[in-house]
Design a protein around this motif. Structure first.
Motif, PDB file in Angstrom:
ATOM      1  N   HIS A 179      -8.153   2.808  16.902  1.00  0.00           N
ATOM      2  CA  HIS A 179      -7.435   3.618  15.909  1.00  0.00           C
ATOM      3  C   HIS A 179      -6.533   4.614  16.621  1.00  0.00           C
ATOM      4  N   THR A 199       2.530   1.778  -3.414  1.00  0.00           N
ATOM      5  CA  THR A 199       1.572   2.149  -4.459  1.00  0.00           C
ATOM      6  C   THR A 199       1.091   3.584  -4.278  1.00  0.00           C
ATOM      7  N   THR A 200       0.789   3.963  -3.020  1.00  0.00           N
ATOM      8  CA  THR A 200       0.268   5.306  -2.762  1.00  0.00           C
ATOM      9  C   THR A 200       1.373   6.358  -2.729  1.00  0.00           C
ATOM     10  N   ALA A 217      -7.395  -1.546   9.271  1.00  0.00           N
ATOM     11  CA  ALA A 217      -8.806  -1.182   9.065  1.00  0.00           C
ATOM     12  C   ALA A 217      -9.467  -2.124   8.072  1.00  0.00           C
ATOM     13  N   CYS A 218      -8.763  -2.454   6.996  1.00  0.00           N
ATOM     14  CA  CYS A 218      -9.322  -3.365   5.986  1.00  0.00           C
ATOM     15  C   CYS A 218      -9.551  -4.746   6.586  1.00  0.00           C
ATOM     16  N   ARG A 274       0.848  -1.205   0.000  1.00  0.00           N
ATOM     17  CA  ARG A 274       0.000   0.000   0.000  1.00  0.00           C
ATOM     18  C   ARG A 274       0.882   1.253   0.000  1.00  0.00           C
ATOM     19  N   VAL A 278      -4.324   1.629   7.645  1.00  0.00           N
ATOM     20  CA  VAL A 278      -5.305   1.297   6.596  1.00  0.00           C
ATOM     21  C   VAL A 278      -5.412  -0.227   6.462  1.00  0.00           C
ATOM     22  N   GLY A 317     -12.229  -4.275   9.914  1.00  0.00           N
ATOM     23  CA  GLY A 317     -13.531  -3.660   9.689  1.00  0.00           C
ATOM     24  C   GLY A 317     -13.949  -2.810  10.877  1.00  0.00           C
ATOM     25  N   ASP A 318     -15.217  -2.973  11.290  1.00  0.00           N
ATOM     26  CA  ASP A 318     -15.735  -2.166  12.396  1.00  0.00           C
ATOM     27  C   ASP A 318     -15.036  -2.437  13.719  1.00  0.00           C
ATOM     28  N   HIS A 374       0.605   5.192   8.440  1.00  0.00           N
ATOM     29  CA  HIS A 374      -0.736   5.376   7.862  1.00  0.00           C
ATOM     30  C   HIS A 374      -1.150   4.116   7.102  1.00  0.00           C
ATOM     31  N   PHE A 417     -10.917  -2.390  -0.981  1.00  0.00           N
ATOM     32  CA  PHE A 417     -10.097  -1.178  -0.988  1.00  0.00           C
ATOM     33  C   PHE A 417      -8.653  -1.601  -1.250  1.00  0.00           C
ATOM     34  N   THR A 418      -8.400  -1.958  -2.496  1.00  0.00           N
ATOM     35  CA  THR A 418      -7.088  -2.499  -2.878  1.00  0.00           C
ATOM     36  C   THR A 418      -6.031  -1.398  -2.841  1.00  0.00           C
ATOM     37  N   PRO A 419      -4.744  -1.777  -2.854  1.00  0.00           N
ATOM     38  CA  PRO A 419      -3.694  -0.763  -2.890  1.00  0.00           C
ATOM     39  C   PRO A 419      -3.855   0.219  -4.057  1.00  0.00           C
ATOM     40  N   ASP A 420      -4.251  -0.273  -5.236  1.00  0.00           N
ATOM     41  CA  ASP A 420      -4.408   0.630  -6.386  1.00  0.00           C
ATOM     42  C   ASP A 420      -5.555   1.618  -6.173  1.00  0.00           C
ATOM     43  N   THR A 429     -10.021   8.132   4.884  1.00  0.00           N
ATOM     44  CA  THR A 429      -9.465   6.960   4.200  1.00  0.00           C
ATOM     45  C   THR A 429      -9.583   5.718   5.084  1.00  0.00           C
ATOM     46  N   VAL A 430      -9.299   5.868   6.374  1.00  0.00           N
ATOM     47  CA  VAL A 430      -9.374   4.724   7.289  1.00  0.00           C
ATOM     48  C   VAL A 430     -10.819   4.218   7.406  1.00  0.00           C
ATOM     49  N   ALA A 451     -11.680   2.278   4.466  1.00  0.00           N
ATOM     50  CA  ALA A 451     -11.027   0.961   4.550  1.00  0.00           C
ATOM     51  C   ALA A 451     -11.832   0.008   5.425  1.00  0.00           C
ATOM     52  N   THR A 452     -12.380   0.515   6.547  1.00  0.00           N
ATOM     53  CA  THR A 452     -13.158  -0.382   7.419  1.00  0.00           C
ATOM     54  C   THR A 452     -14.446  -0.820   6.736  1.00  0.00           C
ATOM     55  N   ASP A 469      -6.929  11.590   6.211  1.00  0.00           N
ATOM     56  CA  ASP A 469      -6.459  10.255   6.594  1.00  0.00           C
ATOM     57  C   ASP A 469      -7.547   9.476   7.323  1.00  0.00           C
ATOM     58  N   GLN A 507      -6.716   2.547  -3.248  1.00  0.00           N
ATOM     59  CA  GLN A 507      -6.266   3.452  -2.189  1.00  0.00           C
ATOM     60  C   GLN A 507      -5.397   4.562  -2.780  1.00  0.00           C
ATOM     61  N   ALA A 508      -4.478   4.189  -3.680  1.00  0.00           N
ATOM     62  CA  ALA A 508      -3.566   5.176  -4.273  1.00  0.00           C
ATOM     63  C   ALA A 508      -4.347   6.248  -5.036  1.00  0.00           C
ATOM     64  N   GLN A 531      -6.287   8.450  -2.546  1.00  0.00           N
ATOM     65  CA  GLN A 531      -5.427   9.366  -1.801  1.00  0.00           C
ATOM     66  C   GLN A 531      -4.891  10.470  -2.706  1.00  0.00           C
ATOM     67  N   ARG A 584     -13.072  -2.826   3.065  1.00  0.00           N
ATOM     68  CA  ARG A 584     -12.203  -3.946   3.410  1.00  0.00           C
ATOM     69  C   ARG A 584     -11.363  -4.407   2.227  1.00  0.00           C
TER      70      ARG A 584
END
Lengths: 141, 147
Positions: free
Chosen positions: A122, A34-35, A110-111, A31, A107, A114-115, A103, B123-126, B112-113, B116-117, B109, B128-129, B132, B120
């Protein structure tokens, strides 16, 4: 400053992540690459493509270090001393990058959670990762 | 001028299509106020923001969350000129609200989080990029009118 509840939460979360350390660690790294592509400049010596051996192995190391830190929050400076020296004298990563990686760890959590990754969890993890990074950057100058 | 690939536009639109403004807005602002407590300084009129439970139950936080997402929607609808679309909003944040622009990144941020929740593994890395990158442009546009 971490309350006792927060310290408990942090230990619980990293205990849960240890069995899937490779998955969590490599995802967080991917992540980040990529970001924030500039972070790749620190890894020219490794194959950091998705699902690569290097990425999985490196990710696992990181999560294991984080879990170790979580178990020793009150003695982070001594626990992380070798890692701290390594980051300062060998790796020499510009400190702003710690925030970017933190960060991406958040993330990833979080993925996966989930909740269950509640606002309170966090906050606790964010504080923990800041403290951890501060120790890693302590010997920079 | 910001260049968006077709994949990036699709990714960003895709994320938006899945957003429940009420729920995501409230939770993003809640997280910002909980994780970064100094941001409470900007919400003096909101009543009880003393702890996580109070913030999560605060109706003004919920209402404002929706306002924030509606603002983001404007950027989505004007992706090729976010800078100008946000000129007056930026001035408002700098002159009237006097918000330190560093804080825009914090709310960004948290949003974004929350996404993501909800999304799940979707929300792939691509994705997300791309998402963001969109938020980075928004934050930059909001920070422009500070003099």
């Amino acid at each position: 400053m971490l309350s006792n509840t927060e310290k408990e939460l942090i230990i619980q979360i990293w205990e849960k992540m240890l069995p899937v350390a490779e998955e969590i660690g490599s995802e967080a790294l991917l992540r980040m690459f990529t970001t924030f592509p500039k972070t790749k400049t620190y890894f020219s010596h490794l194959d950091i493509s998705a699902r690569s051996e290097h990425l999985r192995c490196h990710g696992k190391k990181i999560v294991e270090a984080l879990a170790e830190g979580a178990r020793n929050i009150s003695t982070l400076t001594t626990t992380l001393a070798p890692l701290s020296r390594f980051h300062a004298y060998q790796l020499r990563i510009h400190p702003t990058n710690f925030k970017l990686f933190n960060h991406c760890i958040i993330v990833t959590l979080a993925c996966h959670m989930g909740d269950n990754f509640t606002p309170v969890a966090h906050a606790a993890i964010d504080k923990f990762l800041s403290a951890f990074s501060a120790v890693l950057a302590e010997k920079f100058r | 001028m910001v260049e968006w690939t077709a994949e990036e536009r699709a990714a960003i639109q895709g994320v938006f299509n899945k957003l429940d403004y009420e729920s995501v807005g409230r939770e993003s602002l809640t997280r910002c106020l909980v994780v970064y407590p100094w941001t409470r300084r900007y919400f003096g009129g909101f009543g009880n923001l003393f702890n996580a439970e109070a913030i999560m139950a605060n109706p003004k936080v919920a209402a404002h969350g929706i306002v924030v997402l509606q603002g983001l929607e404007k950027a989505l609808k004007n992706m090729d000129d976010i800078k100008n679309t946000y000129a007056s909003l930026s001035e408002f944040h700098s002159v009237k609200l006097q918000v330190d622009p560093v804080n825009f990144q914090l709310l960004s941020d948290c949003l974004t989080v929350v996404i993501a929740t909800r999304l799940r593994t979707e929300f792939t890395p691509d994705i997300q990029a791309a998402w963001q990158k969109f938020l980075a442009v928004v934050v930059s546009a909001l920070s422009r009118q500070y003099h």
